[in-house]
Write a protein that holds these residues in place. Sequence first.
Motif, PDB file in Angstrom:
ATOM      1  N   LYS A   1       0.819  -1.310   0.102  1.00  0.00           N
ATOM      2  CA  LYS A   1      -0.032   0.094  -0.082  1.00  0.00           C
ATOM      3  C   LYS A   1       0.816   1.329  -0.053  1.00  0.00           C
ATOM      4  O   LYS A   1       0.602   2.371  -0.707  1.00  0.00           O
ATOM      5  CB  LYS A   1      -0.817   0.027   1.205  1.00  0.00           C
ATOM      6  N   LEU A   2       2.007   1.140   0.716  1.00  0.00           N
ATOM      7  CA  LEU A   2       2.891   2.466   0.861  1.00  0.00           C
ATOM      8  C   LEU A   2       3.353   2.422  -0.584  1.00  0.00           C
ATOM      9  O   LEU A   2       3.665   3.731  -0.974  1.00  0.00           O
ATOM     10  CB  LEU A   2       4.088   2.011   1.887  1.00  0.00           C
ATOM     11  N   ARG A   3       3.836   1.440  -1.262  1.00  0.00           N
ATOM     12  CA  ARG A   3       4.409   1.811  -2.566  1.00  0.00           C
ATOM     13  C   ARG A   3       3.392   2.339  -3.506  1.00  0.00           C
ATOM     14  O   ARG A   3       3.580   2.833  -4.798  1.00  0.00           O
ATOM     15  CB  ARG A   3       4.673   0.258  -3.034  1.00  0.00           C
ATOM     16  N   GLY A   4       2.153   2.011  -3.115  1.00  0.00           N
ATOM     17  CA  GLY A   4       1.080   2.375  -4.136  1.00  0.00           C
ATOM     18  C   GLY A   4       0.493   3.923  -3.893  1.00  0.00           C
ATOM     19  O   GLY A   4      -0.523   4.252  -4.221  1.00  0.00           O
ATOM     20  N   GLY A   5       1.401   4.589  -2.841  1.00  0.00           N
ATOM     21  CA  GLY A   5       0.979   5.864  -2.654  1.00  0.00           C
ATOM     22  C   GLY A   5       0.613   6.107  -0.939  1.00  0.00           C
ATOM     23  O   GLY A   5       0.154   7.175  -0.694  1.00  0.00           O
ATOM     24  N   GLY A   6       0.326   5.159  -0.219  1.00  0.00           N
ATOM     25  CA  GLY A   6       0.037   5.192   1.086  1.00  0.00           C
ATOM     26  C   GLY A   6       0.894   5.709   2.040  1.00  0.00           C
ATOM     27  O   GLY A   6       2.147   5.925   1.404  1.00  0.00           O
ATOM     28  N   LYS A   7       0.744   5.972   3.152  1.00  0.00           N
ATOM     29  CA  LYS A   7       1.532   6.621   4.047  1.00  0.00           C
ATOM     30  C   LYS A   7       1.343   5.667   5.575  1.00  0.00           C
ATOM     31  O   LYS A   7       0.207   5.610   5.982  1.00  0.00           O
ATOM     32  CB  LYS A   7       1.548   8.065   4.312  1.00  0.00           C
ATOM     33  N   ALA A   8       2.394   5.567   6.324  1.00  0.00           N
ATOM     34  CA  ALA A   8       2.261   4.891   7.473  1.00  0.00           C
ATOM     35  C   ALA A   8       1.638   5.729   8.442  1.00  0.00           C
ATOM     36  O   ALA A   8       1.806   6.896   8.340  1.00  0.00           O
ATOM     37  CB  ALA A   8       3.696   4.298   8.089  1.00  0.00           C
ATOM     38  N   PRO A   9       0.758   5.061   9.486  1.00  0.00           N
ATOM     39  CA  PRO A   9      -0.121   6.166  10.376  1.00  0.00           C
ATOM     40  C   PRO A   9       1.103   6.878  11.011  1.00  0.00           C
ATOM     41  O   PRO A   9       2.228   6.313  11.698  1.00  0.00           O
ATOM     42  CB  PRO A   9      -0.866   5.293  11.107  1.00  0.00           C
ATOM     43  N   GLU A  10       0.683   8.169  11.547  1.00  0.00           N
ATOM     44  CA  GLU A  10       1.609   9.007  12.578  1.00  0.00           C
ATOM     45  C   GLU A  10       0.571   9.529  13.426  1.00  0.00           C
ATOM     46  O   GLU A  10      -0.657   9.416  13.254  1.00  0.00           O
ATOM     47  CB  GLU A  10       2.080  10.070  11.781  1.00  0.00           C
ATOM     48  N   VAL A  11       1.150   9.619  14.748  1.00  0.00           N
ATOM     49  CA  VAL A  11       0.443  10.325  15.781  1.00  0.00           C
ATOM     50  C   VAL A  11       0.814  11.930  16.153  1.00  0.00           C
ATOM     51  O   VAL A  11       1.967  11.876  16.187  1.00  0.00           O
ATOM     52  CB  VAL A  11       0.592   9.439  17.132  1.00  0.00           C
ATOM     53  N   ILE A  12      -0.378  12.576  16.004  1.00  0.00           N
ATOM     54  CA  ILE A  12      -0.208  14.001  16.250  1.00  0.00           C
ATOM     55  C   ILE A  12      -0.627  14.207  17.511  1.00  0.00           C
ATOM     56  O   ILE A  12      -1.780  13.959  17.982  1.00  0.00           O
ATOM     57  CB  ILE A  12      -0.780  14.667  15.398  1.00  0.00           C
ATOM     58  N   GLY A  13       0.027  15.043  18.597  1.00  0.00           N
ATOM     59  CA  GLY A  13      -0.241  15.297  20.045  1.00  0.00           C
ATOM     60  C   GLY A  13      -0.127  14.150  21.002  1.00  0.00           C
ATOM     61  O   GLY A  13       0.315  13.088  20.446  1.00  0.00           O
ATOM     62  N   GLU A  14      -0.741  14.390  22.103  1.00  0.00           N
ATOM     63  CA  GLU A  14      -0.513  13.234  23.138  1.00  0.00           C
ATOM     64  C   GLU A  14      -1.656  13.116  23.873  1.00  0.00           C
ATOM     65  O   GLU A  14      -2.817  13.916  23.875  1.00  0.00           O
ATOM     66  CB  GLU A  14       0.426  13.696  24.155  1.00  0.00           C
ATOM     67  N   GLY A  15      -1.854  11.747  24.561  1.00  0.00           N
ATOM     68  CA  GLY A  15      -3.096  11.454  25.394  1.00  0.00           C
ATOM     69  C   GLY A  15      -4.356  11.623  24.679  1.00  0.00           C
ATOM     70  O   GLY A  15      -4.618  11.148  23.708  1.00  0.00           O
ATOM     71  N   TRP A  16      -5.346  12.161  25.494  1.00  0.00           N
ATOM     72  CA  TRP A  16      -6.627  12.224  25.242  1.00  0.00           C
ATOM     73  C   TRP A  16      -7.040  13.047  23.757  1.00  0.00           C
ATOM     74  O   TRP A  16      -7.884  12.999  23.153  1.00  0.00           O
ATOM     75  CB  TRP A  16      -7.684  12.487  26.169  1.00  0.00           C
ATOM     76  N   ALA A  17      -6.038  13.914  23.496  1.00  0.00           N
ATOM     77  CA  ALA A  17      -6.267  14.974  22.575  1.00  0.00           C
ATOM     78  C   ALA A  17      -5.320  14.484  21.316  1.00  0.00           C
ATOM     79  O   ALA A  17      -5.248  15.260  20.409  1.00  0.00           O
ATOM     80  CB  ALA A  17      -5.505  16.306  22.817  1.00  0.00           C
ATOM     81  N   SER A  18      -4.743  13.276  21.078  1.00  0.00           N
ATOM     82  CA  SER A  18      -4.055  12.837  20.204  1.00  0.00           C
ATOM     83  C   SER A  18      -4.830  12.650  18.976  1.00  0.00           C
ATOM     84  O   SER A  18      -6.019  12.106  18.950  1.00  0.00           O
ATOM     85  CB  SER A  18      -3.050  11.640  20.551  1.00  0.00           C
ATOM     86  N   VAL A  19      -4.096  12.580  17.832  1.00  0.00           N
ATOM     87  CA  VAL A  19      -4.866  12.437  16.431  1.00  0.00           C
ATOM     88  C   VAL A  19      -3.943  11.457  15.640  1.00  0.00           C
ATOM     89  O   VAL A  19      -2.777  11.617  15.570  1.00  0.00           O
ATOM     90  CB  VAL A  19      -5.055  13.850  15.719  1.00  0.00           C
ATOM     91  N   VAL A  20      -4.573  10.383  15.035  1.00  0.00           N
ATOM     92  CA  VAL A  20      -3.979   9.575  14.102  1.00  0.00           C
ATOM     93  C   VAL A  20      -3.992  10.016  12.724  1.00  0.00           C
ATOM     94  O   VAL A  20      -5.058  10.323  12.142  1.00  0.00           O
ATOM     95  CB  VAL A  20      -4.338   8.144  14.412  1.00  0.00           C
ATOM     96  N   THR A  21      -2.908  10.017  11.871  1.00  0.00           N
ATOM     97  CA  THR A  21      -3.219  10.396  10.638  1.00  0.00           C
ATOM     98  C   THR A  21      -2.313   9.574   9.805  1.00  0.00           C
ATOM     99  O   THR A  21      -1.365   8.922  10.192  1.00  0.00           O
ATOM    100  CB  THR A  21      -2.753  11.862  10.337  1.00  0.00           C
ATOM    101  N   ALA A  22      -2.915   9.377   8.590  1.00  0.00           N
ATOM    102  CA  ALA A  22      -2.303   8.397   7.435  1.00  0.00           C
ATOM    103  C   ALA A  22      -2.762   8.739   6.276  1.00  0.00           C
ATOM    104  O   ALA A  22      -3.621   9.767   6.002  1.00  0.00           O
ATOM    105  CB  ALA A  22      -2.852   6.829   7.659  1.00  0.00           C
TER     106      ALA A  22
END
Length: 374
Positions: free
Chosen positions: A288-309
Motif C-alpha cells: 500500500k505504501l508503494r501504491g501511494g499510502g503512508k504509514a500512520p503517525e500520531v499528532i499530539g498526546e493523550g486524550w487529544a492525540s490524532v492519528v493520521t495516514a
Amino acid sequence: MSVFKSRPALRWLVPSAAAAVVIGGGAAAGTIVANADPALPERSAAQLLVDLQNAKVDGLSGTIVQSADLGLPKIAGLTDEASGTAGLANLVAGSNTARVWYAGEEKARLALVGTAGETDVIRNGADVWFWQSSDNSATHLKVPAGAEHKPQSLPTGVPSTPQDAADAALAAIDDSTKVTTTGAAEVAGRDAYELVLEPRAQQSLVGQVRLAIDAEQHIPLRVDVYAKNATSPAIRVAFQQISFDKPDPQQFVFNPPPGAKVTETDASKLERDAEKAAEQHEKAGAAKLRGGGKAPEVIGEGWASVVTAKLPQAKGKDAEQVDGMLGMLPEKSGTWGSGRLFAGSLFSVLITDDGRVFAGAVAPETLYEAAAKK
C-alpha cells in the motif's frame, strides 16, 4: 482474575507517590474520597486503585450487556444492519449480550448470544473450544502444559467484559487525566464505588469514564463512557446479573452437537497462522505504501492525540464502493483543503480529497488544525 494481570505496567499506579500525582493532579491521596452510602466505608481514589490491582476471585458467573449510542450517521454498507454487518451496527448503535463463567485461569467460558445464534469460547484445562451455532462449527485445540494460551475474549464484534473495558480505561491514566470518586452505585444488585476518570484536554470529546467497582470483590461491575456534556453514557459495559459462587464444572464441558463440523488444531499451528497473517499484513502494508499510502503517525498526546495516514489510491470496484460511502458523508472545507467528515459523540474522522485521513477522540476542529499542518 485481576484487572491488572494483562497490563503489569499499570502496577505503578498504586500505591506509590505516582498514584497521588494522577489523582486530582497532585492532590494528596486521602483528600478525595468516595461519598459512599452509610452502608459503605469511605474509600479514596488511591484506595480504589489498590482494590482494583489486588482484586482476585476464584469463581463467578453472570450476564453482561454492552450498549452503545455513538450518534453516528447511518452509512449504507457500513453501519446499517441491512448490509450484513449487524455486529458493527450494534457496536455503534445497539446492544450485545454475553454470558460468562469463570472458575480459575484454566476454566473459563464466554458466550455471545445474538439474533444470529451463539458464539462460545471455552477453556477447560488443556482443552479449548471455539463454537458457532450459526453454522454448527467447532474448533478444538489442546494447550501445551505450561503454555499461556488462555482465551480472554470472543472474536471481533463481541462486547468486552467490564474488566476488559476498565483495563483499557485505566491504561489511559496519565498526568492529563483527573481521577476522582463520586458516591456509591448499585450494579446487578451489588453495592459499588464509582471511580471517575476525566480528561483534562479541552479538545477531547470524552467527558468522563466511570468505573463501578464492587465494594466487596473489588472487580469492575460496570464501565460507562460519557461524551462531553452528556447526561447518559455513549458506551456502557455492565453486568446485568452476577454471582461469585464457583460455577458447576459441567459449565466448562463442551460436547459438539450432532452434525457439527469439528476442526482439530493445536496451539502451535494457531501461532504459526497468526505469524503468517502478521507477515501477510506487513507485506500488504508495504504494498500500500508503494501504491501511494503512508504509514500512520500520531499528532499530539493523550486524550487529544490524532492519528493520521495517507491512503493508497483505490481502483476499480473498490474505488466505486469507497466513493459511494464517502458521498453519504457531509462535505467540509477550510485552509487545509476539502473532504468528508464522519463524526459521532466520542470521535471524529476526516477524509480529505487528497487521500489523507485524520482520526481521534476529539472535536472536528482539532482534525482541521492537524490537517492544516500536514
